[in-house]
Enzyme design. Structure first.
Site, PDB file in Angstrom:
ATOM      1  N   ASP A  97      -0.260   5.101   0.929  1.00 29.85           N
ATOM      2  CA  ASP A  97      -0.382   6.349   1.753  1.00 29.85           C
ATOM      3  C   ASP A  97      -0.492   5.648   3.203  1.00 29.85           C
ATOM      4  OD1 ASP A  97      -2.372   7.701  -0.608  1.00 29.85           O
ATOM      5  OD2 ASP A  97      -0.445   8.542  -0.250  1.00 29.85           O
TER       6      ASP A  97
ATOM      7  N   ASP B  52       0.893  -1.193   0.066  1.00 34.16           N
ATOM      8  CA  ASP B  52      -0.024   0.034   0.050  1.00 34.16           C
ATOM      9  C   ASP B  52       0.924   1.146  -0.117  1.00 34.16           C
ATOM     10  OD1 ASP B  52      -1.515   1.859   2.630  1.00 34.16           O
ATOM     11  OD2 ASP B  52      -2.189   1.840   0.744  1.00 34.16           O
TER      12      ASP B  52
HETATM   13  C1  XBP Z   1      -5.589   6.478   0.715  1.00 34.87           C
HETATM   14  C2  XBP Z   1      -6.486   6.953   0.062  1.00 34.87           C
HETATM   15  C3  XBP Z   1      -5.931   8.108  -0.809  1.00 34.87           C
HETATM   16  C4  XBP Z   1      -5.501   9.257  -0.201  1.00 34.87           C
HETATM   17  C5  XBP Z   1      -5.763  10.574  -1.137  1.00 34.87           C
HETATM   18  O1  XBP Z   1      -4.672   5.499  -0.343  1.00 34.87           O
HETATM   19  O2  XBP Z   1      -7.478   6.934   0.530  1.00 34.87           O
HETATM   20  O3  XBP Z   1      -7.312   8.332  -1.458  1.00 34.87           O
HETATM   21  O4  XBP Z   1      -5.967   9.714   1.144  1.00 34.87           O
HETATM   22  O5  XBP Z   1      -5.161  10.352  -2.374  1.00 34.87           O
HETATM   23  P1  XBP Z   1      -3.823   4.334   0.128  1.00 34.87           P
HETATM   24  P2  XBP Z   1      -6.157  10.682  -3.668  1.00 34.87           P
HETATM   25  O6  XBP Z   1      -4.516   3.121  -0.503  1.00 34.87           O
HETATM   26  O7  XBP Z   1      -2.668   4.386  -0.549  1.00 34.87           O
HETATM   27  O8  XBP Z   1      -3.850   3.901   1.477  1.00 34.87           O
HETATM   28  O9  XBP Z   1      -6.693  12.135  -3.448  1.00 34.87           O
HETATM   29  O10 XBP Z   1      -4.974  10.611  -4.642  1.00 34.87           O
HETATM   30  O11 XBP Z   1      -7.154   9.881  -3.784  1.00 34.87           O
HETATM   31 MG    MG Z   2      -3.014   3.584   3.127  1.00 35.83          MG
END
Ligand code: XBP
Ligand code: MG
Length: 246
Positions: A11, A9
């Site tokens: 973020d 993953d």
């Molecule tokens: C987490 C998310 C993302 C970010 C924002 O992503 O929910 O939407 O918070 O990014 P991950 P965008 O699956 O990597 O944990 O605004 O580009 O959607």
């Molecule tokens: Mg994440």
């Protein structure tokens, strides 16, 4: 189980990026003359929904009862300036602020991530990414964290809108598994959130969690193990059974 692939993953897992996302949303709101401001407490609630566009809609529909949505239709005609376009444009502005922050070296990779990627790559383990965020955001983060040839480490990079449903649906993990042509049983996932864990488990993936200040109180039932971070890589290798040179 011999682990043949690690699916990351982004973020909250590869880097603690959610605050940079939050600040980028706020910059986009200001630039768009919207008197909205997402502080940490509100953002914590909004993180219940994955996906930036989906999160903007959730905010409008759950926290802004008085907001008049631009209509998508003029009579029977779908108008390009409608609600969908409004959200899409606002999110695009947010992405420009986010990528600028990343390119300015705003957010380092989390402890152990760079070493794990290097060790696993050297050992011939397939590496992949399954994230909700946009490809531009992934590129901007990893160009700084891993160098301009970061893409060479990964056999598949599954991002954002490439699949119909976002986490906690399993779609993005299933998409990556199809791309790397491995059964879920030969792979592990690294996640940081309850939504992410539900997505990877629904795809049949044994999942390890590294928490962060937004997720440490979330429910991680079903996770193979939960770590603060990967600063103690030997412990992670031992727990996961990853046979990697140290
Ligand atoms: C987490 C998310 C993302 C970010 C924002 O992503 O929910 O939407 O918070 O990014 P991950 P965008 O699956 O990597 O944990 O605004 O580009 O959607
Ligand atoms: Mg994440």
């Amino acid at each position: 189980m011999t682990i043949k692939a690690i699916i990351f993953d982004v973020d909250g897992t590869m880097a603690d990026t959610e605050d940079a996302h939050r600040q980028s949303f706020n910059k986009a709101f200001a630039e768009s003359k919207l008197d909205w401001n997402w502080d940490v407490a509100l953002y914590d609630k909004l993180l219940k929904v994955t996906g930036g566009k989906e999160r903007i809609k959730y905010f409008i529909e759950s926290f802004l009862p008085g907001f008049t949505k631009p209509s998508d239709f003029l009579g029977e005609v779908l108008v390009p300036s409608g609600y969908e376009a409004f959200v899409k444009n606002l999110h695009a502005v947010k992405t420009t602020h986010y990528t600028a922050m990343m390119r300015a070296g705003g957010v380092p990779l989390r402890p152990g991530i760079k070493q794990l990627i290097s060790d696993a790559h050297k050992a011939g383990i397939t590496l992949a990414i399954a994230t909700t965020t946009t490809p531009e955001n992934v590129g901007a983060l990893l160009e700084v964290g891993l160098g301009k040839d970061w893409i060479n480490y990964f056999s598949s990079v599954g991002c954002g809108d490439i699949v119909p449903l976002k986490k906690p649906a399993p779609d993005i993990y299933n998409w990556v598994l199809d791309e790397i042509k491995l059964p879920a049983a030969d792979c592990i996932a690294l996640e940081d959130s309850n939504n992410g864990l539900r997505s990877s488990l629904a795809a049949g993936l044994k999942t390890y969690i590294t928490t962060n200040h937004y997720t440490r109180n979330q429910d991680f039932t079903g996770a193979a193990a939960v770590f603060e971070d990967l600063s103690n890589l030997p412990a992670f290798y031992k727990t996961s059974g990853l046979k990697l040179p140290q």
